[in-house]
Motif scaffolding. Structure first.
Motif, PDB file in Angstrom:
ATOM      1  N   LEU A  32     -25.718  14.221 -12.289  1.00 11.17           N
ATOM      2  CA  LEU A  32     -26.193  13.109 -11.419  1.00 11.17           C
ATOM      3  C   LEU A  32     -26.812  13.517 -10.136  1.00 11.17           C
ATOM      4  N   LYS A  33     -26.664  14.789 -10.024  1.00 14.38           N
ATOM      5  CA  LYS A  33     -27.245  15.588  -8.399  1.00 14.38           C
ATOM      6  C   LYS A  33     -27.006  14.727  -7.479  1.00 14.38           C
ATOM      7  N   LYS A  34     -25.488  14.323  -7.178  1.00 17.20           N
ATOM      8  CA  LYS A  34     -24.951  13.628  -6.330  1.00 17.20           C
ATOM      9  C   LYS A  34     -23.780  14.499  -5.726  1.00 17.20           C
ATOM     10  N   THR A  35     -23.398  14.510  -4.524  1.00 18.91           N
ATOM     11  CA  THR A  35     -22.468  15.245  -3.701  1.00 18.91           C
ATOM     12  C   THR A  35     -21.182  14.507  -4.213  1.00 18.91           C
ATOM     13  N   VAL A  36     -20.020  15.532  -4.767  1.00 18.67           N
ATOM     14  CA  VAL A  36     -18.869  14.968  -4.991  1.00 18.67           C
ATOM     15  C   VAL A  36     -17.878  15.650  -4.380  1.00 18.67           C
ATOM     16  N   ARG A  37     -16.835  15.008  -3.835  1.00 17.40           N
ATOM     17  CA  ARG A  37     -15.499  15.654  -3.184  1.00 17.40           C
ATOM     18  C   ARG A  37     -14.464  15.660  -4.262  1.00 17.40           C
ATOM     19  N   ARG A  38     -13.876  16.790  -3.945  1.00 13.73           N
ATOM     20  CA  ARG A  38     -12.469  16.894  -4.694  1.00 13.73           C
ATOM     21  C   ARG A  38     -11.478  17.484  -3.891  1.00 13.73           C
ATOM     22  N   THR A  39     -10.154  16.859  -3.779  1.00 14.48           N
ATOM     23  CA  THR A  39      -9.200  17.617  -2.942  1.00 14.48           C
ATOM     24  C   THR A  39      -8.008  18.238  -3.967  1.00 14.48           C
ATOM     25  N   LYS A  40      -7.350  19.074  -3.394  1.00 16.09           N
ATOM     26  CA  LYS A  40      -6.489  19.864  -4.169  1.00 16.09           C
ATOM     27  C   LYS A  40      -5.224  20.105  -3.031  1.00 16.09           C
ATOM     28  N   ASN A  41      -3.894  19.906  -3.236  1.00 22.44           N
ATOM     29  CA  ASN A  41      -2.771  20.188  -2.394  1.00 22.44           C
ATOM     30  C   ASN A  41      -2.155  21.821  -2.635  1.00 22.44           C
ATOM     31  N   TYR A  42      -2.145  22.365  -1.681  1.00 21.40           N
ATOM     32  CA  TYR A  42      -1.535  23.891  -1.738  1.00 21.40           C
ATOM     33  C   TYR A  42      -0.197  23.861  -1.055  1.00 21.40           C
ATOM     34  N   HIS A  43       0.751  24.517  -1.518  1.00 19.34           N
ATOM     35  CA  HIS A  43       2.204  24.807  -0.751  1.00 19.34           C
ATOM     36  C   HIS A  43       2.040  26.047  -0.006  1.00 19.34           C
ATOM     37  N   ALA A  44       2.076  26.107   0.952  1.00 15.88           N
ATOM     38  CA  ALA A  44       1.859  27.216   1.817  1.00 15.88           C
ATOM     39  C   ALA A  44       2.965  27.440   2.816  1.00 15.88           C
ATOM     40  N   HIS A  45       3.506  29.008   2.958  1.00 14.62           N
ATOM     41  CA  HIS A  45       4.606  29.454   3.721  1.00 14.62           C
ATOM     42  C   HIS A  45       4.261  29.326   5.312  1.00 14.62           C
ATOM     43  N   ASP A  46       5.271  28.741   6.011  1.00 15.35           N
ATOM     44  CA  ASP A  46       5.144  28.606   7.292  1.00 15.35           C
ATOM     45  C   ASP A  46       6.243  29.021   8.106  1.00 15.35           C
ATOM     46  N   GLU A  47       6.421  30.251   8.136  1.00 13.66           N
ATOM     47  CA  GLU A  47       7.809  31.218   8.746  1.00 13.66           C
ATOM     48  C   GLU A  47       8.300  30.583   9.864  1.00 13.66           C
ATOM     49  N   GLY A  48       7.667  30.038  10.880  1.00 17.63           N
ATOM     50  CA  GLY A  48       8.154  29.421  12.158  1.00 17.63           C
ATOM     51  C   GLY A  48       8.112  27.928  12.005  1.00 17.63           C
ATOM     52  N   ASN A  49       7.787  27.548  11.004  1.00 17.02           N
ATOM     53  CA  ASN A  49       7.819  25.682  11.203  1.00 17.02           C
ATOM     54  C   ASN A  49       6.743  25.359  12.154  1.00 17.02           C
ATOM     55  N   THR A  50       5.672  25.868  12.417  1.00 18.91           N
ATOM     56  CA  THR A  50       4.705  25.696  13.649  1.00 18.91           C
ATOM     57  C   THR A  50       3.895  24.679  13.275  1.00 18.91           C
ATOM     58  N   ALA A  51       3.334  24.392  11.982  1.00 22.04           N
ATOM     59  CA  ALA A  51       2.307  23.529  11.598  1.00 22.04           C
ATOM     60  C   ALA A  51       3.077  21.938  11.566  1.00 22.04           C
ATOM     61  N   LYS A  52       2.338  20.987  12.048  1.00 16.56           N
ATOM     62  CA  LYS A  52       2.712  19.447  12.000  1.00 16.56           C
ATOM     63  C   LYS A  52       1.611  18.763  11.114  1.00 16.56           C
ATOM     64  N   VAL A  53       2.035  17.697  10.514  1.00 12.33           N
ATOM     65  CA  VAL A  53       1.297  16.710   9.857  1.00 12.33           C
ATOM     66  C   VAL A  53      -0.051  16.446  10.765  1.00 12.33           C
ATOM     67  N   GLY A  54      -1.282  16.556  10.237  1.00 10.41           N
ATOM     68  CA  GLY A  54      -2.612  16.446  10.661  1.00 10.41           C
ATOM     69  C   GLY A  54      -3.192  17.571  11.257  1.00 10.41           C
ATOM     70  N   ASP A  55      -2.387  18.332  11.384  1.00  8.07           N
ATOM     71  CA  ASP A  55      -3.079  19.847  11.967  1.00  8.07           C
ATOM     72  C   ASP A  55      -3.956  20.605  10.894  1.00  8.07           C
ATOM     73  N   THR A  56      -5.108  20.952  11.529  1.00  3.38           N
ATOM     74  CA  THR A  56      -6.305  21.618  10.559  1.00  3.38           C
ATOM     75  C   THR A  56      -5.556  23.270  10.627  1.00  3.38           C
ATOM     76  N   VAL A  57      -5.432  23.807   9.536  1.00  2.06           N
ATOM     77  CA  VAL A  57      -4.837  25.017   9.422  1.00  2.06           C
ATOM     78  C   VAL A  57      -5.608  26.053   8.302  1.00  2.06           C
ATOM     79  N   TRP A  58      -5.600  27.181   8.448  1.00  2.00           N
ATOM     80  CA  TRP A  58      -6.104  28.280   7.333  1.00  2.00           C
ATOM     81  C   TRP A  58      -5.071  28.746   6.789  1.00  2.00           C
ATOM     82  N   ILE A  59      -5.074  28.688   5.486  1.00  2.00           N
ATOM     83  CA  ILE A  59      -4.416  29.582   4.620  1.00  2.00           C
ATOM     84  C   ILE A  59      -4.597  30.549   3.875  1.00  2.00           C
ATOM     85  N   GLU A  60      -4.081  31.704   3.528  1.00  2.03           N
ATOM     86  CA  GLU A  60      -4.713  32.771   2.820  1.00  2.03           C
ATOM     87  C   GLU A  60      -3.667  32.857   1.427  1.00  2.03           C
TER      88      GLU A  60
END
Length: 80
Positions: A32-60
């Motif tokens: 279709l040559k149309k831009t498509v968006r796909r989302t996926k959820n990842y569970h990530a380890h947060d040792e210090g419980n620093t991230a809150k809902v809505g934060d933009t973060v990087w995961i490795e």
């Protein structure tokens, strides 16, 4: 092989030392040559419980931490 690094938004921080990160990818549909968006959820380890809902973060990508967690939260954004 280098570890993958993804950027996403935290959608849940209810679990202890774990955040759920929604990562969106965009691509052009081959037919279709149309831009498509796909989302996926990842569970990530947060040792210090620093991230809150809505934060933009990087995961490795990392070795498996539990059944669902194979990603860790990066403390600062990568330079790439």
């Amino acid at each position: 092989m280098p570890k993958r690094v993804l950027q996403g938004v935290v959608v849940s921080d209810k679990q202890d030392k774990t955040v759920v990160v929604k990562v969106e990818r965009r691509f052009t549909h081959p037919l279709l040559k149309k831009t498509v968006r796909r989302t996926k959820n990842y569970h990530a380890h947060d040792e210090g419980n620093t991230a809150k809902v809505g934060d933009t973060v990087w995961i490795e990508e990392s070795k498996p931490i539990s059944k669902l967690k194979t990603w860790v939260l990066l403390p600062n954004a990568p330079k790439a």
